[in-house]
Write a protein that holds these residues in place. Sequence first.
Motif, PDB file in Angstrom:
ATOM      1  N   ASP A 129       0.827  -1.200   0.000  1.00  0.00           N
ATOM      2  CA  ASP A 129       0.000   0.000   0.000  1.00  0.00           C
ATOM      3  C   ASP A 129       0.866   1.257   0.000  1.00  0.00           C
ATOM      4  O   ASP A 129       0.525   2.269  -0.645  1.00  0.00           O
ATOM      5  N   LEU A 130       1.993   1.188   0.695  1.00  0.00           N
ATOM      6  CA  LEU A 130       2.902   2.334   0.785  1.00  0.00           C
ATOM      7  C   LEU A 130       3.789   2.444  -0.445  1.00  0.00           C
ATOM      8  O   LEU A 130       3.894   3.502  -1.069  1.00  0.00           O
ATOM      9  N   VAL A 131       4.413   1.339  -0.820  1.00  0.00           N
ATOM     10  CA  VAL A 131       5.455   1.354  -1.847  1.00  0.00           C
ATOM     11  C   VAL A 131       4.875   1.488  -3.250  1.00  0.00           C
ATOM     12  O   VAL A 131       5.447   2.182  -4.105  1.00  0.00           O
ATOM     13  N   ASP A 132       3.756   0.857  -3.517  1.00  0.00           N
ATOM     14  CA  ASP A 132       3.204   0.868  -4.872  1.00  0.00           C
ATOM     15  C   ASP A 132       2.836   2.269  -5.338  1.00  0.00           C
ATOM     16  O   ASP A 132       2.862   2.557  -6.542  1.00  0.00           O
ATOM     17  N   ARG A 133       2.497   3.139  -4.400  1.00  0.00           N
ATOM     18  CA  ARG A 133       2.157   4.518  -4.780  1.00  0.00           C
ATOM     19  C   ARG A 133       3.355   5.277  -5.322  1.00  0.00           C
ATOM     20  O   ARG A 133       3.201   6.314  -5.969  1.00  0.00           O
ATOM     21  N   HIS A 134       4.559   4.756  -5.057  1.00  0.00           N
ATOM     22  CA  HIS A 134       5.781   5.462  -5.455  1.00  0.00           C
ATOM     23  C   HIS A 134       6.614   4.651  -6.442  1.00  0.00           C
ATOM     24  O   HIS A 134       7.805   4.924  -6.613  1.00  0.00           O
ATOM     25  N   SER A 135       5.987   3.672  -7.063  1.00  0.00           N
ATOM     26  CA  SER A 135       6.656   2.860  -8.096  1.00  0.00           C
ATOM     27  C   SER A 135       7.931   2.226  -7.562  1.00  0.00           C
ATOM     28  O   SER A 135       8.965   2.194  -8.249  1.00  0.00           O
ATOM     29  N   GLY A 136       7.869   1.729  -6.346  1.00  0.00           N
ATOM     30  CA  GLY A 136       9.023   1.052  -5.768  1.00  0.00           C
ATOM     31  C   GLY A 136       8.994  -0.440  -6.053  1.00  0.00           C
ATOM     32  O   GLY A 136       8.064  -0.969  -6.672  1.00  0.00           O
ATOM     33  N   PRO A 144      12.291   5.272  -4.793  1.00  0.00           N
ATOM     34  CA  PRO A 144      13.007   6.492  -5.184  1.00  0.00           C
ATOM     35  C   PRO A 144      13.096   7.462  -4.010  1.00  0.00           C
ATOM     36  O   PRO A 144      12.172   7.565  -3.201  1.00  0.00           O
ATOM     37  N   GLN A 145      14.213   8.153  -3.914  1.00  0.00           N
ATOM     38  CA  GLN A 145      14.403   9.107  -2.834  1.00  0.00           C
ATOM     39  C   GLN A 145      13.749  10.432  -3.223  1.00  0.00           C
ATOM     40  O   GLN A 145      14.372  11.321  -3.803  1.00  0.00           O
ATOM     41  N   THR A 146      12.489  10.552  -2.879  1.00  0.00           N
ATOM     42  CA  THR A 146      11.731  11.764  -3.190  1.00  0.00           C
ATOM     43  C   THR A 146      11.117  12.325  -1.920  1.00  0.00           C
ATOM     44  O   THR A 146      10.946  11.616  -0.917  1.00  0.00           O
ATOM     45  N   ALA A 147      10.753  13.588  -1.985  1.00  0.00           N
ATOM     46  CA  ALA A 147      10.108  14.221  -0.830  1.00  0.00           C
ATOM     47  C   ALA A 147       8.767  13.575  -0.540  1.00  0.00           C
ATOM     48  O   ALA A 147       8.364  13.435   0.624  1.00  0.00           O
ATOM     49  N   GLU A 148       8.063  13.174  -1.604  1.00  0.00           N
ATOM     50  CA  GLU A 148       6.756  12.559  -1.431  1.00  0.00           C
ATOM     51  C   GLU A 148       6.868  11.229  -0.689  1.00  0.00           C
ATOM     52  O   GLU A 148       6.078  10.956   0.232  1.00  0.00           O
ATOM     53  N   PHE A 149       7.834  10.402  -1.099  1.00  0.00           N
ATOM     54  CA  PHE A 149       7.976   9.114  -0.411  1.00  0.00           C
ATOM     55  C   PHE A 149       8.440   9.318   1.027  1.00  0.00           C
ATOM     56  O   PHE A 149       7.966   8.643   1.945  1.00  0.00           O
ATOM     57  N   THR A 150       9.363  10.228   1.222  1.00  0.00           N
ATOM     58  CA  THR A 150       9.846  10.506   2.581  1.00  0.00           C
ATOM     59  C   THR A 150       8.696  10.917   3.491  1.00  0.00           C
ATOM     60  O   THR A 150       8.607  10.474   4.642  1.00  0.00           O
ATOM     61  N   ALA A 151       7.791  11.748   2.968  1.00  0.00           N
ATOM     62  CA  ALA A 151       6.646  12.193   3.770  1.00  0.00           C
ATOM     63  C   ALA A 151       5.706  11.032   4.060  1.00  0.00           C
ATOM     64  O   ALA A 151       5.213  10.886   5.191  1.00  0.00           O
ATOM     65  N   ASP A 152       5.438  10.198   3.062  1.00  0.00           N
ATOM     66  CA  ASP A 152       4.553   9.052   3.268  1.00  0.00           C
ATOM     67  C   ASP A 152       5.146   8.073   4.269  1.00  0.00           C
ATOM     68  O   ASP A 152       4.432   7.499   5.109  1.00  0.00           O
TER      69      ASP A 152
END
Length: 397
Positions: free
Chosen positions: A199-206, A220-228
Motif C-alpha cells: 500500500d505504501l510502496v506501490d504509490r511510489h513505483s518502488g 526512489p528518494q523523493t520528498a513525497e515518499f519521505t513524507a509518506d
Amino acid sequence: MTVQAEAAAASPHDGSVSLRELLAEPSLHVDTLTPIDDLDRPIRYVYPTELADPSPYLAGEELILSVGVPVADQGAETIRRYVTTLTDRGVAALLIGLGDMFDEPPQALVRACHDRDLPLLIQRAAVPFRRIVDWAESRRAADREVDARERELGALLRWFVAGTLGAGPVESALTRYGLAGAPVVVCAFAAEAHTKVHDLVDRHSGAVAILDDRIVALCPQTAEFTADLAASELPCGVAIGADAQSMAYAIPEALEALREAIRRRRTVHIDEIATLDGLLAAVPKVRLVPFVHRLLVPLVDHDKVNNSYLVASLEAFLAPDNDISTAANRLYVHVNTLRNRLAKIAELTGANPLDETDRINFRIALWAAHNMGMREGRAPAPQKVAPHNSFGSPAGM
C-alpha cells in the motif's frame, strides 16, 4: 451439485484475497448486511455449497456461496446451528445469492450472523457464482506471480550482499524498476506487514523483495515518499543506497535498523544507530550495569562524603571537543586541580580517564547512568534501575 463437485469447486491456493477487495469489485455486485470489523479478513477458499453441514470440507477462511437452501423454510434454531457450524470452522464470510430461494435473507439468518460475527454478504444481481470463483482465482494467480518476482529479487539481493554475485544483475534489476541512476531508499519491514508495505510502496513505483523472513523495499528518494514513510505507522529500518554497488551495505544497514525500529515501534534510519548512543540503546541494560558499578559508584560515594565533584569533573573532561584546559575552565578550577581529580578517579576505579580505552568505558558508564537512572549515592540494581538520575551539570569548587 454433488459433494464431489462441491469439493472440487473449492479453490485452494497459495495466497488470499480479502473481504475489502471482494466488496470493492463492482462487477460482482456484492453488498454486506452485517457489520464487518475487519475488512482485511482473508478469503483463502471460495466454496459454493448448499450442504446444511459442510464442515467436513472446511479448513478455515472460506467464502461460502449459497442460494440459501440450508436456511430456507428453517426455524431460528436450525439457522443458528448452521451459522455456528460455519463460524466454528473459521469461515471468512457467507454470501447469499438472492432470487432463487427468496428475495431477502431470513431475519433469523441476519441475527445469527450478527451474533456470531460472521459477515453476511448478499448478491442481488443475477451474477453466476462461477464469476466470483474465477475472480478470486485470477487475483490469486496475479499474487503468485508477484510473489515469485519478489522472491527472485530477494534471492538476487541476498546473493549480492553475501558476495556471491556481482553488481551487474542488481544494476539491471534497478533499471527494470526505474530506480537506476539516482539514490534509492532501502526500507526493511517485518514480513507480516506485506500488504501494508505494498500500500505504501506501490504509490511510489518502488520494488518489493522477500529477503528470508524480512521484506526489503527499494523506493526512489523523493520528498513525497519521505513524507509518506514518516506518516506511516509501520516499523521500518531505513538506509540509503547511492547506486547498485552500495546496496551491499545499504541492505544490511536497513535490516539492522529494523531491529531497533521494531523495538521503538517507528521508522529508524541507520544514522540514528550508527553512533555510540544508538549502539548502547540496543544493548540490554543488564550488560551496562557493571560499567556503572565499577566506574561511577566509587566516584558517587566519594563525592557524597568528600564533596569532591569527581563525577562532574569526569563529565566535563569527557564532553565533546573538551581538552583538560577547556574542561578546567568550564569547571572554574585550575588545570592542576582537574588533573588531581582525574588521578583520584583513576585511583578509585582502576581506570585512567586519560587512556583512550578507559575513556570509552567511562563514556559508556555515564551514558548508562543518565539513561537508566541512578539514585544519589546508590548503584542501580541489576534488574531494576531507580528512575532518579544523580548525574547533573558540572560543578566547581
